[in-house]
Design a protein around this motif. Sequence first.
Motif, mmCIF file in Angstrom:
data_model
loop_
_atom_site.group_PDB
_atom_site.id
_atom_site.type_symbol
_atom_site.label_atom_id
_atom_site.label_comp_id
_atom_site.label_asym_id
_atom_site.label_seq_id
_atom_site.Cartn_x
_atom_site.Cartn_y
_atom_site.Cartn_z
ATOM 1 N N THR A 1 11.780 11.134 1.963
ATOM 2 C CA THR A 1 11.263 12.013 0.925
ATOM 3 C C THR A 1 11.406 13.438 1.444
ATOM 4 O OG1 THR A 1 9.689 10.379 0.138
ATOM 5 C CG2 THR A 1 9.218 12.677 -0.401
ATOM 6 N N ASP B 1 11.900 12.397 -3.706
ATOM 7 C CA ASP B 1 12.283 11.153 -3.039
ATOM 8 C C ASP B 1 13.784 10.949 -3.207
ATOM 9 O OD1 ASP B 1 12.504 8.683 -1.925
ATOM 10 O OD2 ASP B 1 11.031 7.710 -3.221
ATOM 11 N N TRP C 1 15.477 8.492 -2.071
ATOM 12 C CA TRP C 1 15.821 7.071 -2.095
ATOM 13 C C TRP C 1 16.418 6.611 -3.433
ATOM 14 C CZ3 TRP C 1 16.591 3.178 1.184
ATOM 15 C CH2 TRP C 1 16.621 1.884 0.659
ATOM 16 N N PRO C 2 15.754 6.830 -4.580
ATOM 17 C CA PRO C 2 16.324 6.314 -5.838
ATOM 18 C C PRO C 2 17.650 6.975 -6.216
ATOM 19 C CG PRO C 2 14.426 7.703 -6.276
ATOM 20 C CD PRO C 2 14.458 7.491 -4.800
ATOM 21 N N HIS C 3 17.915 8.151 -5.687
ATOM 22 C CA HIS C 3 19.147 8.854 -6.016
ATOM 23 C C HIS C 3 20.326 8.403 -5.158
ATOM 24 C CE1 HIS C 3 16.924 11.625 -8.572
ATOM 25 N NE2 HIS C 3 16.061 11.779 -7.604
ATOM 26 N N TYR C 4 20.040 7.885 -3.950
ATOM 27 C CA TYR C 4 21.116 7.615 -3.000
ATOM 28 C C TYR C 4 21.234 6.170 -2.539
ATOM 29 C CZ TYR C 4 22.447 12.479 -2.375
ATOM 30 O OH TYR C 4 22.926 13.742 -2.575
ATOM 31 N N SER C 5 20.202 5.363 -2.645
ATOM 32 C CA SER C 5 20.259 4.010 -2.068
ATOM 33 C C SER C 5 21.368 3.174 -2.693
ATOM 34 C CB SER C 5 18.904 3.318 -2.224
ATOM 35 O OG SER C 5 18.506 3.281 -3.588
ATOM 36 N N GLU C 6 21.550 3.250 -4.008
ATOM 37 C CA GLU C 6 22.595 2.465 -4.660
ATOM 38 C C GLU C 6 23.979 2.970 -4.289
ATOM 39 O OE1 GLU C 6 22.067 2.123 -8.830
ATOM 40 O OE2 GLU C 6 20.118 1.123 -8.691
ATOM 41 N N ARG D 1 13.850 3.075 3.643
ATOM 42 C CA ARG D 1 12.826 4.115 3.613
ATOM 43 C C ARG D 1 12.161 4.202 4.985
ATOM 44 N NH1 ARG D 1 10.947 5.512 -1.650
ATOM 45 N NH2 ARG D 1 11.725 4.148 -3.319
#
Length: 297
Positions: A7, A12, A14-19, A32
């Motif tokens: 974060t 955060d 995470w939701p923008h880059y994890s996929e 995370r």
Amino acid sequence: MRGVITTSGGVDLWPHYSEIFAKDAPELTVMRREDITDPAQVDFVFTFIPPADVFEGMSGLKAIFSAGAGTDAIMACPSRPESVPVYRVEDADQALQMAGFAAFHVLWHHRDMGRYVAQQAKGKWSRTVTGLSPSYRRVGVLGFGHMGRAIAKGLMGLGYAVAGYSRRAPDPAEPGVQHFHGDGLDDFLAQTDILINVLPLTSTTRGMIDAGFLQKLPQGAALVQIGRGGQVVEDELMAVLDSGHLSGASLDVFETEPLPQEHPLWAHPKVLITPHVASIPERRFVVQSIRERLSSL
């Protein structure tokens, strides 16, 4: 390799880059910070404004990657291991975005577009018929790294005379650019009609662009500030604008972001404000850059 996505400054990642990591770099396992049970097994961290304790226990850390062009918040993080390299995202697409943004604002100031916007509101038809050639404006790029070089190339393509300033002579020099470095800053400023700042934020550049600095520019010069917040002394900039020495300023970054609604810059007639959008990294290019860098470590 195993990495952490943090974060950053309340955002955060995470939701923008994890996929994107899962799709474009499946050999990299990203998690995370709160899901890491053994920090010593973390190989890299992807962040922008990291939590103060994020690097604690990461004894095996090999690299830290910034989610943007700046690294000042990462460098200031108290838990950052000093021996671990910090990498900026430097991709060709982001440099093109920055070059296009800079070109827009050079044209805005050179062609006096703010006046036409004001005239439209009044239904007034009044044209400028002289001074439209790019030969009438000398552009100076303050900071001649990856972004500065792309900006210079774009503006030369539009016919502008471009100079660049950096602490050290650029290697290689950019053909067609007049280069200044070291103690040549005053000479660089004296011949710059539109100044584009893309310097990083350091102890040297913080507060660098104050009244004294701006008054070294020629009468009627303009400022395009797309470097980092904290470099421009904002109240002194307004004073130099009010004195008439500067004709205008485009500001994309600020000491406090978001810029408070009550800040006088919002209503200043010579200022064009944008909300830190000079370049927004495309996620797939960011992940590609990280993947390529890690493969060479």
